[in-house]
Scaffold this active site. Structure first.
Site, PDB file in Angstrom:
ATOM      1  N   CYS A 295      -6.025 -13.258  45.436  1.00 30.20           N
ATOM      2  CA  CYS A 295      -5.224 -12.110  45.880  1.00 30.20           C
ATOM      3  C   CYS A 295      -5.731 -11.610  47.227  1.00 30.20           C
ATOM      4  CB  CYS A 295      -5.249 -11.008  44.835  1.00 30.20           C
ATOM      5  SG  CYS A 295      -6.910 -10.600  44.315  1.00 30.20           S
TER       6      CYS A 295
ATOM      7  N   VAL B 299       6.463  -9.019  37.931  1.00 27.66           N
ATOM      8  CA  VAL B 299       6.132  -8.599  36.565  1.00 27.66           C
ATOM      9  C   VAL B 299       5.542  -7.184  36.579  1.00 27.66           C
ATOM     10  CG1 VAL B 299       4.698  -9.098  34.548  1.00 27.66           C
ATOM     11  CG2 VAL B 299       5.792 -10.980  35.783  1.00 27.66           C
TER      12      VAL B 299
ATOM     13  N   GLY C 106      -1.428  -9.191  38.306  1.00 26.09           N
ATOM     14  CA  GLY C 106      -0.516 -10.322  38.401  1.00 26.09           C
ATOM     15  C   GLY C 106       0.480 -10.113  39.527  1.00 26.09           C
ATOM     16  N   SER C 107       1.654 -10.669  39.345  1.00 25.21           N
ATOM     17  CA  SER C 107       2.651 -10.654  40.422  1.00 25.21           C
ATOM     18  C   SER C 107       3.368  -9.306  40.507  1.00 25.21           C
ATOM     19  CB  SER C 107       3.684 -11.748  40.162  1.00 25.21           C
ATOM     20  OG  SER C 107       4.373 -11.453  38.961  1.00 25.21           O
TER      21      SER C 107
ATOM     22  N   LYS D  69      -4.576 -10.253  26.578  1.00 21.40           N
ATOM     23  CA  LYS D  69      -3.602 -11.337  26.689  1.00 21.40           C
ATOM     24  C   LYS D  69      -3.843 -12.076  28.004  1.00 21.40           C
ATOM     25  CE  LYS D  69       0.145 -12.710  28.557  1.00 21.40           C
ATOM     26  NZ  LYS D  69      -0.020 -14.127  28.504  1.00 21.40           N
TER      27      LYS D  69
HETATM   28  P1  NAP Z   1       2.168 -13.133  36.641  1.00 20.31           P
HETATM   29  O1  NAP Z   1       3.120 -14.245  36.483  1.00 20.31           O
HETATM   30  O2  NAP Z   1       2.702 -11.798  36.982  1.00 20.31           O
HETATM   31  O3  NAP Z   1       1.354 -13.051  35.258  1.00 20.31           O
HETATM   32  C1  NAP Z   1       0.286 -12.166  35.054  1.00 20.31           C
HETATM   33  C2  NAP Z   1       0.119 -11.899  33.570  1.00 20.31           C
HETATM   34  O4  NAP Z   1       1.256 -11.151  33.099  1.00 20.31           O
HETATM   35  C3  NAP Z   1       0.090 -13.164  32.722  1.00 20.31           C
HETATM   36  O5  NAP Z   1      -0.779 -12.992  31.646  1.00 20.31           O
HETATM   37  C4  NAP Z   1       1.532 -13.262  32.248  1.00 20.31           C
HETATM   38  O6  NAP Z   1       1.692 -14.018  31.086  1.00 20.31           O
HETATM   39  C5  NAP Z   1       1.834 -11.803  31.995  1.00 20.31           C
HETATM   40  N1  NAP Z   1       3.259 -11.492  31.913  1.00 20.31           N
HETATM   41  C6  NAP Z   1       4.316 -12.198  32.405  1.00 20.31           C
HETATM   42  N2  NAP Z   1       5.489 -11.583  32.093  1.00 20.31           N
HETATM   43  C7  NAP Z   1       5.164 -10.459  31.399  1.00 20.31           C
HETATM   44  C8  NAP Z   1       5.921  -9.423  30.788  1.00 20.31           C
HETATM   45  N3  NAP Z   1       7.254  -9.397  30.842  1.00 20.31           N
HETATM   46  N4  NAP Z   1       5.263  -8.424  30.139  1.00 20.31           N
HETATM   47  C9  NAP Z   1       3.919  -8.411  30.075  1.00 20.31           C
HETATM   48  N5  NAP Z   1       3.133  -9.390  30.629  1.00 20.31           N
HETATM   49  C10 NAP Z   1       3.746 -10.392  31.285  1.00 20.31           C
HETATM   50  O7  NAP Z   1       1.052 -13.470  37.730  1.00 20.31           O
HETATM   51  P2  NAP Z   1       0.233 -14.819  37.922  1.00 20.31           P
HETATM   52  O8  NAP Z   1       1.117 -15.859  38.494  1.00 20.31           O
HETATM   53  O9  NAP Z   1      -0.505 -15.138  36.664  1.00 20.31           O
HETATM   54  O10 NAP Z   1      -0.871 -14.366  38.998  1.00 20.31           O
HETATM   55  C11 NAP Z   1      -0.700 -14.462  40.380  1.00 20.31           C
HETATM   56  C12 NAP Z   1      -0.453 -13.099  40.985  1.00 20.31           C
HETATM   57  O11 NAP Z   1      -1.532 -12.218  40.650  1.00 20.31           O
HETATM   58  C13 NAP Z   1      -0.406 -13.111  42.504  1.00 20.31           C
HETATM   59  O12 NAP Z   1       0.672 -12.328  42.933  1.00 20.31           O
HETATM   60  C14 NAP Z   1      -1.728 -12.472  42.914  1.00 20.31           C
HETATM   61  O13 NAP Z   1      -1.718 -11.853  44.177  1.00 20.31           O
HETATM   62  C15 NAP Z   1      -1.919 -11.496  41.819  1.00 20.31           C
HETATM   63  N6  NAP Z   1      -3.318 -11.066  41.730  1.00 20.31           N
HETATM   64  C16 NAP Z   1      -3.632  -9.805  42.154  1.00 20.31           C
HETATM   65  C17 NAP Z   1      -4.950  -9.363  42.108  1.00 20.31           C
HETATM   66  C18 NAP Z   1      -5.320  -7.964  42.553  1.00 20.31           C
HETATM   67  O14 NAP Z   1      -6.368  -7.470  42.146  1.00 20.31           O
HETATM   68  N7  NAP Z   1      -4.503  -7.300  43.354  1.00 20.31           N
HETATM   69  C19 NAP Z   1      -5.944 -10.219  41.635  1.00 20.31           C
HETATM   70  C20 NAP Z   1      -5.576 -11.510  41.229  1.00 20.31           C
HETATM   71  C21 NAP Z   1      -4.257 -11.913  41.269  1.00 20.31           C
HETATM   72  P3  NAP Z   1       2.090 -15.595  31.183  1.00 20.31           P
HETATM   73  O15 NAP Z   1       0.931 -16.275  31.799  1.00 20.31           O
HETATM   74  O16 NAP Z   1       2.298 -15.954  29.774  1.00 20.31           O
HETATM   75  O17 NAP Z   1       3.336 -15.669  32.034  1.00 20.31           O
END
Ligand code: NAP
Length: 498
Positions: A290, A238, A234-235, A181
């Site tokens: 990130c 979530v 992701g964040s 996804k």
């Molecule tokens: P996000 O809003 O948490 O979304 C990540 C993924 O989770 C998306 O596919 C999102 O779908 C999905 N999602 C949202 N709500 C969910 C739920 N209730 N259940 C299951 N899946 C759900 O994060 P983002 O804004 O895309 O990414 C930015 C974040 O990623 C930043 O905080 C960054 O630091 C972090 N990140 C971390 C790393 C690492 O390796 N540590 C690497 C890259 C990024 P939708 O798109 O449909 O909302």
């Protein structure tokens, strides 16, 4: 009002080896963040029912894929590496139009993904456990790694090629079937990545992609009993909820989340080198990595000089459409991130001294995109909001400290723990820093960003929970360890193992 251009692509789901139109009537439109007049794609907001179909396809395909010898599975990954390398420019262009990062950054991301695929091809011939001596005579004891079944891969928008690849490649090599996804705002890039796996010969059902919202498709993947593991990036908002729910369902979960990465500059540092790394780490990819450098912790003795050089270098950073040559930094990915950047900039103006930027960019080339000026704040307090929260935009905080101990304290004074770096030539301080810094990745005299395919990637504290990704350890998340005892006398009546 300008009219939208017509290069729109309609995205489809990939279920059981076929590209299928979603039955959902709801769609999500994706516009180029550098030019909002350009609609780059329309993707379905797929349903739970469609997600369940993908899970069923994966569960079914798993039985054959798990029995396919790992080196043969590896050949599919090898072919994907070759195909991705051949199509790297096309994939990088899609990525830039959809996510906004510069073409150079996109190409770098695709090349890194090829490296990961190449590395995982080799791992297919190395998946193994260990053989150890038994306490008993004529007893053979060893371990094997076995695939889990249907696994879910949920990814963010900021590395829409690399992150899916660094999850899917080890999952597939280990013998699992995947339901992927991707982030709602990068469907085209995701579809192209899946297309490459399809061309590489991944059997029907072994890799599936469902486009839709996290709350519906993502949640179904988390709730469904046939999904054995969920790998999420992701964040924190979530990820922490996902981890809690996964635990309640006894589901294996791996969550890689936010960062607030410090770059420490000691008084003896090579200042031009440290400045270059800080600028690159903070503003390349619009700070939307990130591992981006979001805090510079600098010793007071060299702080004035460092800050002067930092501002001078950042002024030369060219912001614009990532497809234009010579551009160093693209736009914020969407309106939400754009507003977040501007909100934190306003907070920063109250908390610290604004040195550069601090506004949205306007004028020709900027008005129809989400462009934020590279922004630098000085005299930022360790506990201030802009030094604590992950902004995920082109905003850099400079924290001045008296000495090394205070630098270490400042660097560790956040809830996150992904990446860090230190600039110094003092060997004792370098090793002290490596020992005491609370991050999963640390760099000495190199930027906070990046990571190589053959090395583990992930964070400590609030950044990461579960096993590390990339490197050899990546396989561990996607496998169960089975311990085997074979008594080859076949005659022992009583066990003496306790
Ligand atoms: P996000 O809003 O948490 O979304 C990540 C993924 O989770 C998306 O596919 C999102 O779908 C999905 N999602 C949202 N709500 C969910 C739920 N209730 N259940 C299951 N899946 C759900 O994060 P983002 O804004 O895309 O990414 C930015 C974040 O990623 C930043 O905080 C960054 O630091 C972090 N990140 C971390 C790393 C690492 O390796 N540590 C690497 C890259 C990024 P939708 O798109 O449909 O909302």
């Amino acid at each position: 009002m300008a009219t939208a251009t017509t290069t729109t692509q309609i995205c489809r789901n990939f279920i059981n080896g076929r590209w299928v139109e979603s039955r959902s009537t709801r769609t999500a439109e994706r516009r180029n963040p550098a030019n909002l007049d350009e609609i780059v794609g329309v993707s379905p907001v797929s349903t739970r029912e469609e997600t369940r179909e993908a899970i069923a396809a994966a569960k079914n395909a798993f039985t054959v894929w798990r029995d396919t010898p790992a080196p043969i599975r590896g050949r599919v990954i090898a072919k994907a590496a070759l195909l991705m390398d051949q199509q790297k420019e096309e994939l990088a262009r899609i990525l830039t139009r959809e996510e906004g990062k510069t073409f150079k950054d996109s190409l770098g991301e695709v090349i890194k993904s090829v490296n990961i695929l190449e590395f995982m091809t080799g791992e297919a011939r190395r998946i193994g456990g260990e053989t150890v001596p038994s306490e008993l005579p004529k007893n053979f004891a060893y371990t094997i790694k076995q695939p889990l079944g249907a696994v879910a891969v949920i990814t963010p928008w900021n590395f829409p090629v690399c992150i899916p690849v660094w999850k899917m490649a080890p999952a597939l090599v280990a013998g699992n079937a995947v339901v992927f996804k991707p982030a709602t705002i990068t469907p085209l890039t995701a579809a192209k990545v899946v297309e490459i796996f399809e061309q590489a010969g991944v059997p029907a059902g072994v890799l599936n992609m469902v486009l839709g919202s996290g709350g519906e498709v993502g949640d179904e993947l988390l709730q469904h009993p046939d999904v054995r593991a969920v790998s999420f990036t992701g964040s924190n908002e979530v990820g922490s909820e996902l981890y809690a729910q996964g635990a309640r369902r006894m589901k294996k979960c791996q969550c890689e989340m936010g960062g607030k990465n410090p770059l420490v500059v000691l008084a003896d540092a090579d200042l031009p080198l440290a400045v270059e790394s800080a600028v690159f780490g903070a503003f390349a990819s619009t700070g939307q990595r990130c591992t981006a450098t979001s805090r510079v912790v600098v010793e007071e003795k060299v702080a004035d000089k460092f800050v002067e050089m930092l501002v001078e270098r950042t002024r030369k950073f060219k912001v614009g459409n990532g497809l234009d040559p010579g551009v160093d930094m693209g736009p914020a990915v969407d309106e939400g991130q754009f507003k977040t950047d501007l909100k934190y900039i306003e907070i920063g103006k109250k908390e610290a001294k604004l040195l550069l930027g601090g506004e949205r960019l306007s004028g020709p080339g900027y008005d129809r995109g989400y462009f934020v000026a590279p922004t630098i704040f000085d005299h930022v307090a360790i506990e201030s909001t802009i030094a604590q929260d992950e902004i995920f935009g082109p905003v850099l905080s400079v924290i001045r400290v008296r000495d090394f101990d205070e630098a270490l304290h400042a660097a560790n004074s956040v809830r996150y723990g992904l990446s860090s770096s230190i600039y110094t030539n003092d060997a004792a301080k370098i090793f002290e820093f490596i020992d005491r810094i609370e991050t999963g990745i640390t760099h000495v005299n190199s930027p906070t960003v990046g990571g190589e395919a053959q090395l583990p990637f992930g964070g400590m504290k609030a950044t990461g929970i579960g096993l590390r990704e990339m490197g050899r350890v990546a396989i561990d998340f996607y496998t169960e360890l089975k311990t085997v005892y074979i008594d080859y006398t076949g005659r022992r009546r009583e066990s003496t193992i306790y």
